[in-house]
Write a protein that holds these residues in place. Sequence first.
Motif, short mmCIF file in Angstrom:
data_model
loop_
_atom_site.label_atom_id
_atom_site.label_comp_id
_atom_site.label_asym_id
_atom_site.label_seq_id
_atom_site.Cartn_x
_atom_site.Cartn_y
_atom_site.Cartn_z
N VAL A 1 39.44 56.13 -11.95
CA VAL A 1 38.79 57.18 -11.66
C VAL A 1 37.70 57.22 -13.06
CG1 VAL A 1 38.52 59.57 -11.86
CG2 VAL A 1 40.26 58.56 -10.40
N ALA A 2 38.14 56.60 -14.19
CA ALA A 2 37.43 56.58 -15.26
C ALA A 2 36.34 55.41 -15.36
CB ALA A 2 38.32 56.57 -16.50
N TYR A 3 36.63 54.44 -14.47
CA TYR A 3 36.15 53.17 -14.61
C TYR A 3 35.62 52.91 -13.14
CZ TYR A 3 36.93 52.84 -19.43
OH TYR A 3 36.74 53.09 -20.96
N PRO A 4 34.92 53.54 -12.52
CA PRO A 4 34.81 53.36 -10.93
C PRO A 4 34.59 51.74 -10.50
CG PRO A 4 33.64 55.20 -11.59
CD PRO A 4 34.12 54.27 -12.96
N ASP B 1 35.09 61.66 -22.47
CA ASP B 1 33.94 61.91 -21.67
C ASP B 1 33.25 60.76 -22.07
OD1 ASP B 1 33.70 65.31 -21.57
OD2 ASP B 1 34.79 63.93 -20.12
N ALA B 2 33.11 60.38 -23.40
CA ALA B 2 32.24 59.44 -23.98
C ALA B 2 32.66 58.03 -23.77
CB ALA B 2 32.25 59.57 -25.73
N ALA B 3 34.21 57.91 -23.38
CA ALA B 3 34.74 56.54 -23.33
C ALA B 3 34.77 56.10 -21.80
CB ALA B 3 36.29 56.62 -23.85
N VAL B 4 34.31 57.05 -21.11
CA VAL B 4 34.58 56.36 -19.50
C VAL B 4 33.30 55.58 -19.06
CG1 VAL B 4 35.61 58.53 -18.72
CG2 VAL B 4 33.21 58.56 -18.69
N GLU B 5 33.30 55.06 -17.96
CA GLU B 5 32.47 54.00 -17.59
C GLU B 5 30.89 54.28 -17.75
OE1 GLU B 5 33.42 51.30 -14.41
OE2 GLU B 5 31.66 52.13 -13.48
N ASN B 6 30.45 55.49 -17.50
CA ASN B 6 29.18 56.02 -17.65
C ASN B 6 28.89 57.00 -18.80
OD1 ASN B 6 28.35 54.54 -15.18
ND2 ASN B 6 29.05 56.43 -14.09
N GLY B 7 29.88 56.73 -19.88
CA GLY B 7 29.86 57.61 -20.91
C GLY B 7 28.61 57.58 -21.83
N SER B 8 27.87 56.48 -21.67
CA SER B 8 26.57 56.39 -22.51
C SER B 8 25.43 57.31 -21.91
CB SER B 8 26.12 55.15 -22.45
OG SER B 8 25.80 54.72 -21.13
N LYS B 9 25.76 58.05 -20.81
CA LYS B 9 24.61 58.66 -20.42
C LYS B 9 24.70 60.29 -21.24
CE LYS B 9 24.12 57.91 -15.59
NZ LYS B 9 24.46 58.08 -14.09
N ILE B 10 25.75 60.48 -21.91
CA ILE B 10 25.84 61.55 -22.94
C ILE B 10 24.77 61.33 -23.96
CG2 ILE B 10 27.25 62.74 -24.51
CD1 ILE B 10 29.60 62.12 -22.93
N PHE B 11 24.54 60.08 -24.41
CA PHE B 11 23.52 59.98 -25.43
C PHE B 11 22.09 59.65 -25.00
CE2 PHE B 11 27.06 60.51 -28.03
CZ PHE B 11 28.14 59.66 -27.58
N GLU B 12 21.64 60.04 -23.78
CA GLU B 12 20.57 59.96 -23.31
C GLU B 12 19.47 61.02 -23.95
OE1 GLU B 12 21.15 57.88 -18.80
OE2 GLU B 12 20.45 60.02 -18.97
N THR B 13 18.46 60.32 -24.47
CA THR B 13 17.38 61.23 -25.09
C THR B 13 16.45 62.24 -24.10
OG1 THR B 13 17.07 59.50 -26.74
CG2 THR B 13 15.39 61.15 -26.61
N GLN B 14 16.53 63.27 -24.45
CA GLN B 14 15.58 64.43 -23.62
C GLN B 14 14.39 64.80 -24.48
OE1 GLN B 14 17.98 67.47 -21.46
NE2 GLN B 14 19.67 66.66 -23.07
N THR B 15 13.42 65.20 -23.82
CA THR B 15 12.36 65.75 -24.70
C THR B 15 11.97 67.24 -24.46
OG1 THR B 15 10.77 64.80 -22.82
CG2 THR B 15 11.40 63.52 -24.67
N GLN B 16 11.18 67.52 -25.37
CA GLN B 16 10.58 69.22 -25.10
C GLN B 16 9.35 69.22 -25.78
OE1 GLN B 16 11.90 72.71 -27.60
NE2 GLN B 16 12.61 73.44 -25.63
#
Lengths: 301, 358
Positions: A269-272, B199-214
Amino acid sequence: MALLCSERPAFWPLVCSLSAGSMKRKISFLFLAMALALVACQPREQELTGGDPLEESYRLIDKGEYNQAIQSLEELASRDSRPAVVEALASAYAARAGVLVSRYWGAVVGFKAPLIQSQESRLEGLSGQALRVLSQVEGRKDLTGADEFSKLARFLSVLGEWQERIDRLPTIPARQRDDLREALGILENHKAPGGRLYRALLGLILLKSEINDGFTGWESISASLAVSFGKSPGKVKGDLLCVVDYEAFASWTRGLVKTLQSTALDVAVAYPSKKIEIEKAVDDSEKIASQYLRVGGRACP
Amino acid sequence: MSVKSLSKEMLLAAVSFTLISGLMASLAKAAPIPRDLTLGRSESTSKLLGGVCYTTDTGRQALPCNPAFISRETDPDFRAQFFAGNNISYLRDVGDLLSGDGNEETVDRLFSQSRPAEMEANIEGAYRQPMFGIAFSPYRVLYFTAIRNKALPIVTLLASREQSLRVQFGSYMGDDWSWGVQLRGVRREYIGQTFSLADAAVENGSKIFETQTQSAVYVEPGLLKEWTEAKWRPQMTFAVTQLGAVDRKTDYFPASPALHVGGAIHPEVSLGSWEIGVNADFHSETKNWADPFRVGTSYELGVTRFSGSAGRSDHALGFQVSYNDFYGGLTYTSRWIKNWFGSDEWVRTVFFEFGFDL
């Protein structure tokens, strides 16, 4: 200014008073009034929680008040469907079981989990023990059930490989494992990948703890075989493997297999992108285990 | 005017402030990241005086906090300044943890911190003349982290880099009234998330560190009333800040106007000059009725200016020294909080500033 004061004296007392009379005294009294509005210096309730009961629960966990945290989170989970609440509840149980980040961080960094495989294993510890027995049994046509017993030994060597990888994880005493199992149960159908990865970690800790208890039943098996092989390897009875009592060991491994498979599926689940690979490994392990467990732990038909 | 009627005025003033504070408190939302970090100004006079900065024009700021002071007679001045705070080592540990480079010692150090950590730095250049001023900050960074739950660490992370342009103009209205308006544009790039380490260690965890703008535009008026003929030259100020629009709403940088009401006096001293000010600022995140109030003072003697201020549970002290076209300063701030474990703790930060005039 005078017109304003005459029209609305009740609403503009401050402005009107400043427009006449002793300026210095009026201003001094004004500042005194504003200064008195400051309460005596008190520590400011840091808005760390921001009024969120979930944040307050984190605080309880960090203070070591696990019972209170669990109670608070169980009540919160009944009305708040946020995934973070469920994860926090599981972490509160895990904390009460003794699983804290300072105890498992060293194992997490650089961890490389082996998938279940029926190939070569290392020669240390449980793996080596199983392989030594395997080397005496494998290929012995005169021993009924040697093939099935060989599969059992190979499976045990894989467990040993897992044990070596997770050696740095903490071990939880048996009396605290109910909380650990409770945490696993809370996260069983959790959808969030982060929560499932955390469940996989808890599963590995449970696995290690169970393995560390001792390979229930295996010592008696290997001890009795060692006696027989030690006396006269060429003259052992053909039905030697059939009379060994495997039940205790079967019951113990049944639980471990279930934990291991569940952990692997949590990782999927964590690595689909690795889901197919992991599910295949789980299927392989199921075949190995079921060949042994289906016949009730008997190497002989 | 009798003492009785003056007491009545004091009571009415106190009641008014209490009602305003209560109104603001009722509108308060959760705000775990300090507002003065995300929406404040990174320069020494603002840190030293806090909200009292809006009642005075005493510091070596690029532009005054209250735009009404821009109408004062001053020599044209071009200035550049650099401002930064400490707390680098803790932030390095957080970076190691998030990148997977940390070890057990890193974790132990992080969880020995019982409170959030923050850092800010700013570079700014400005030009000021009577009735007009312009300032540009190409680089203001701020950083905030909070880590809690030692079973499954939860991280709140805010890292922001912003550029801002401020233009102030104002004029004298007569009868010792002055007005001013500040137009301010801000563009921010930031990472603002709350997540668990899992959350930071899962496959798509790098999305957490995506930059946003305002992007934001603010119109911030100010008023100044002086009594220049009075003995201690009292003055009263009003200002509205954070009044504007943003292209993307976010809890980390809320579009939340604040009203500043304050006053200052200039007691006569035999040496140097002295100013005492009081300010009250009201906004939607005010929780306690006493939170808005702050007292501050500045004393200047020769090339040195000493300043300080105090609020309900924090204070700041510092000095600024100028020599020819150069100036520098140190600011020490201290906040009294209850940390994660419910214990009282002082959060102390030291800032330094360096600048020069051209």
